[in-house]
Design a protein around this motif. Structure first.
Motif, PDB file in Angstrom:
ATOM      1  N   TRP A 201     -28.271 -63.939  -4.800  1.00 54.67           N
ATOM      2  CA  TRP A 201     -27.748 -62.579  -4.756  1.00 54.67           C
ATOM      3  C   TRP A 201     -26.495 -62.504  -3.880  1.00 54.67           C
ATOM      4  O   TRP A 201     -25.541 -61.776  -4.193  1.00 54.67           O
ATOM      5  N   SER A 202     -26.476 -63.260  -2.789  1.00 49.90           N
ATOM      6  CA  SER A 202     -25.320 -63.280  -1.905  1.00 49.90           C
ATOM      7  C   SER A 202     -24.082 -63.794  -2.642  1.00 49.90           C
ATOM      8  O   SER A 202     -22.988 -63.232  -2.521  1.00 49.90           O
ATOM      9  N   THR A 206     -21.082 -61.104  -3.447  1.00 47.81           N
ATOM     10  CA  THR A 206     -19.817 -61.403  -2.776  1.00 47.81           C
ATOM     11  C   THR A 206     -18.673 -61.417  -3.770  1.00 47.81           C
ATOM     12  O   THR A 206     -17.536 -61.039  -3.446  1.00 47.81           O
ATOM     13  N   ALA A 213     -21.204 -56.540   0.225  1.00 51.90           N
ATOM     14  CA  ALA A 213     -21.963 -57.776   0.433  1.00 51.90           C
ATOM     15  C   ALA A 213     -21.948 -58.225   1.884  1.00 51.90           C
ATOM     16  O   ALA A 213     -22.912 -58.830   2.357  1.00 51.90           O
ATOM     17  N   THR A 219     -28.078 -59.985   1.346  1.00 53.52           N
ATOM     18  CA  THR A 219     -27.179 -61.131   1.233  1.00 53.52           C
ATOM     19  C   THR A 219     -27.246 -62.055   2.432  1.00 53.52           C
ATOM     20  O   THR A 219     -26.575 -63.098   2.458  1.00 53.52           O
TER      21      THR A 219
END
Length: 701
Positions: A201-202, A206, A213, A219
């Motif tokens: 997900w990070s 991002t 983010a 994240t």
């Protein structure tokens, strides 16, 4: 990435499993790089990565405690766990938050007091990271300066992580006990369920929404989780040979150093780039289990490093509010000034550590009684929340209540109504010494058209065309409101017109994007091309010439220059772009009404009003001008027969004077934008001018 902030030094004790001087030295490196970065000394462009170092250390130390507790008793005492964190973290944090509230009132602009007061309260409640994430992507918050408690976002991330992780461990402990599973391998599997989704997900967020983010918890969980995995595998890492452990630890330190120098604020963060400091920190801690004197402990474990590491939490808490306050008082800090403030923060940090943090933490009534520790933590949080709320109330401006507004409206003395109903406005009815106003100056940025809250203005980072429908939905006559925020600012008056005259309004709006095929620069960076604006504009034109063809297009724009083929900016390029689009619409039978850009007042008016309570009507006046986008709009309408210029500026700046308050209404919000309240007060004028322009282009009003 967004404006870079610091992180909480590993908010744990380094003596969780026997003293690790190398880990304490890592904390010194992390807080040192953060201070170096904020002091503006240069060189360590990636100094902000201290946050990631701290997250790994915190995950390692805290999880080590929890794992050993499960191994001893097959249980986890959540009250004891939270009590340990409360007595360790909250007294120092509350002290700094109280001091920051005072610094805010003494040194920071009054216009920021309300925002920063709620930031302080959110910091005390450990949710400020979500508040900052929302503000980072909020177009209406663009004038907000750096918060003196912005660095508390990382503490909030940690505390939120330590709500989730112990609960998961508690569930795993039950499973381990009942199914007789091995403790550490089972916990490693549980951690993987946090680390892998969070990392994925990070990386995604991002790329998709870097401003958000940076701050959100989801994240960052994987970074604490990596540290936790190192703690879970501690028994295995100790089996490494000393030379291998030393090689691993030194390599990790080298990776950290390379990242601090090579990465910068231009690096998308966190995403996969954060693997550099995270992996480096994990390697140092992991290798240090067996490296002994062959490892970096000979550097990290020296007395100065250990001393700074032990002070890192308090030092981190204090340095940023002091830097923000000094910047507000002195202006942009030089390197010497920045470094002086960073060094000066050592004294209050040491005093807090020596006389508040440790005495309360180790006091018998707190150390030996879980309930007392929890009460202490709650009390400290409430003190911080109270201090923040107090800041929001200090210096509050007098405002009009609903009854007063209704009374002024009924007397035709509200906002633009005081300028009269004639063809030309008169400033004779303007009160030169108003006692109250609406909105309050602190509320001005939020006094914007409802379409922002409805998500109807596309952000800069996407080419997506978002359309919202207002007015009389399904009506035969359709007005398309197209352009940037300078078109959007007139929506309150246009919506009133549509409802009263039986029109439907469809909005096609994009931040800082005049509706033209010309290429402009993005934001305040004249080298960054706003290609998303070009593509969005083309897609909007295709819709307006196709299935979404309106009766009329109403537009405006904030810029008058665009890049020509030779790369230079010229007004003629923007004018040619307008003429291109408007001419195509005219051939399709769709006229264009261009709303003249509003004048540039030359200052942030609502801030000026708040700073000049006694003479703001004089001190905060602006001079008449055509606005930054006006010249191109005027020139384009001169060239397109099916277009008309609607100039409402005489009612914005009557008698060529841009007053800050007209008819007890604050006129200006961000930059040269009008407050929604003032725009709505001009509804009858807008209706008259729009009707006249529609008649001129052959459309029945």
């Amino acid at each position: 990435m967004t404006s870079v902030t610091t992180a909480a030094p590993g908010s744990t004790t380094a003596r969780a499993s026997g003293f690790r001087p190398d880990v304490e030295g890592l904390r010194a490196i992390a807080v040192g790089t953060v201070l170096w970065f904020h002091a503006g000394l240069g060189g360590l462009r990636g100094g902000f990565a201290g946050v990631d170092i701290f997250f790994v250390i915190s995950g390692f130390l805290i999880t080590g405690q929890l794992v050993r507790e499960v191994e001893r008793s097959s249980r986890i005492s959540l009250p004891r766990f939270y009590a340990r964190r409360a007595k360790r973290l909250f007294p120092a944090a509350a002290t700094v938050l109280l001091a920051t509230a005072v610094l805010t009132v003494l040194f920071l602009p009054k216009i920021s007091w309300r925002v920063f007061g709620w930031d302080i309260a959110a910091s005390a409640a450990y949710v400020v990271n979500w508040r900052l994430a929302d503000r980072a992507v909020d177009y209406l918050a663009e004038d907000t300066s750096v918060s003196p408690v912005q660095h508390f976002w990382s503490l909030a991330v940690e505390e939120q992580y330590y709500i989730v992780w112990p609960l998961l461990l508690l569930a795993l402990a039950v499973l381990i006990r009942r199914a007789r599973l091995p403790v550490r391998p089972t916990m490693a599997i549980g951690l993987a369920a946090i680390v892998l989704p969070s990392l994925a997900w990070s990386i995604h967020l991002t790329e998709a929404d870097p401003a958000r983010a940076y701050f959100v918890t989801t994240t960052r969980l994987w970074e604490l989780g990596i540290g936790a995995l190192v703690a879970v595998g501690a028994t295995r890492w100790r089996r490494l040979s000393a030379p291998l452990g030393a090689a691993l630890a030194w390599s990790g330190l080298a990776v950290i150093a390379v990242g601090l120098v090579a990465q910068s604020t231009a690096t998308p963060w966190p995403g996969w780039h954060a693997l550099v400091p995270v992996a480096g920190t994990a390697a140092v801690i992991l290798g240090g289990h067996s490296a002994g004197r062959l490892g970096p402990v000979r550097v990290l474990g020296t007395r100065p490093m250990v001393w700074i590491g032990g002070l890192s939490y308090s030092l981190y808490l204090w340095h940023f509010p002091l830097i923000v306050a000094a910047s507000a008082h002195l202006g942009e800090l030089t390197r010497w000034q920045g470094s002086a403030v960073a060094v000066a923060s050592v004294m209050p940090a040491w005093l807090t550590h020596r006389f508040i943090e440790n005495p309360l933490r180790f006091h018998p009534r707190v150390a030996e009684h879980t309930r007392n520790a929890l009460v202490l933590g709650l009390t400290c949080s409430l003190l911080g929340v109270g201090a923040g709320y107090a800041v929001t109330r200090v210096g509050a401006s007098p405002t009009l209540d609903a009854a007063q507004v209704a009374q002024l409206r009924a007397a035709h003395q509200f906002g633009g109504q005081v300028l009269g109903s004639g063809q030309q406005p008169s400033s004779a009815g303007i009160d030169r010494h108003p006692q109250a106003m609406t909105p309050k100056p602190a509320d001005a940025p939020a006094d914007a058209p409802v379409l922002y809250a409805d998500g109807c203005q596309t952000v800069r980072t996407t080419t997506e065309v978002v359309t919202c429908v207002y007015g009389v939905k399904g009506a035969r006559k359709v007005m398309a409101l197209v352009g940037d925020s300078k078109a959007a600012q007139w929506f309150p008056a246009l919506e009133r017109y549509a409802l009263e005259r039986g029109w439907e309004i469809r909005t096609y709006l994009k931040s800082a994007c005049p509706w033209s095929p010309a290429l402009i620069f993005d934001g305040d960076n004249p080298t960054r091309r706003y290609s998303n604006c070009q593509q969005w504009g083309k897609d909007v034109l295709a819709r307006l010439l196709g299935p979404e063809k309106p009766t009329v297009v109403v537009t405006s724009g904030i810029r008058s220059v665009a890049f020509g083929a030779d790369g230079t900016e010229r007004e003629s390029v923007m004018v040619d772009g307008y003429v291109d689009y408007w001419t195509q619409l005219g051939r399709a039978g769709v006229p264009v009404l261009a709303l003249m850009d509003t004048p540039q007042p030359g200052r942030i008016v609502y801030e000026c009003v708040l700073e000049h309570k006694d003479d703001y009507m004089t001190a905060c006046q602006g001079a008449w001008n055509d606005g930054s986008g006006g010249p191109a709009l005027r020139a384009a309408t001169d060239r397109v027969p099916t277009s008309r210029l609607v100039d409402l500026n005489p009612w914005v700046c009557p008698d060529r004077t841009c007053w800050p308050v007209i008819g007890s209404v604050l006129v200006w919000r961000q930059g040269s934008h009008l407050t929604a309240t003032y725009t709505e007060s001009l509804a009858s004028v807008v209706a008259r001018e729009i009707s006249a322009a529609l008649t001129q282009v052959g459309v029945q009003p």
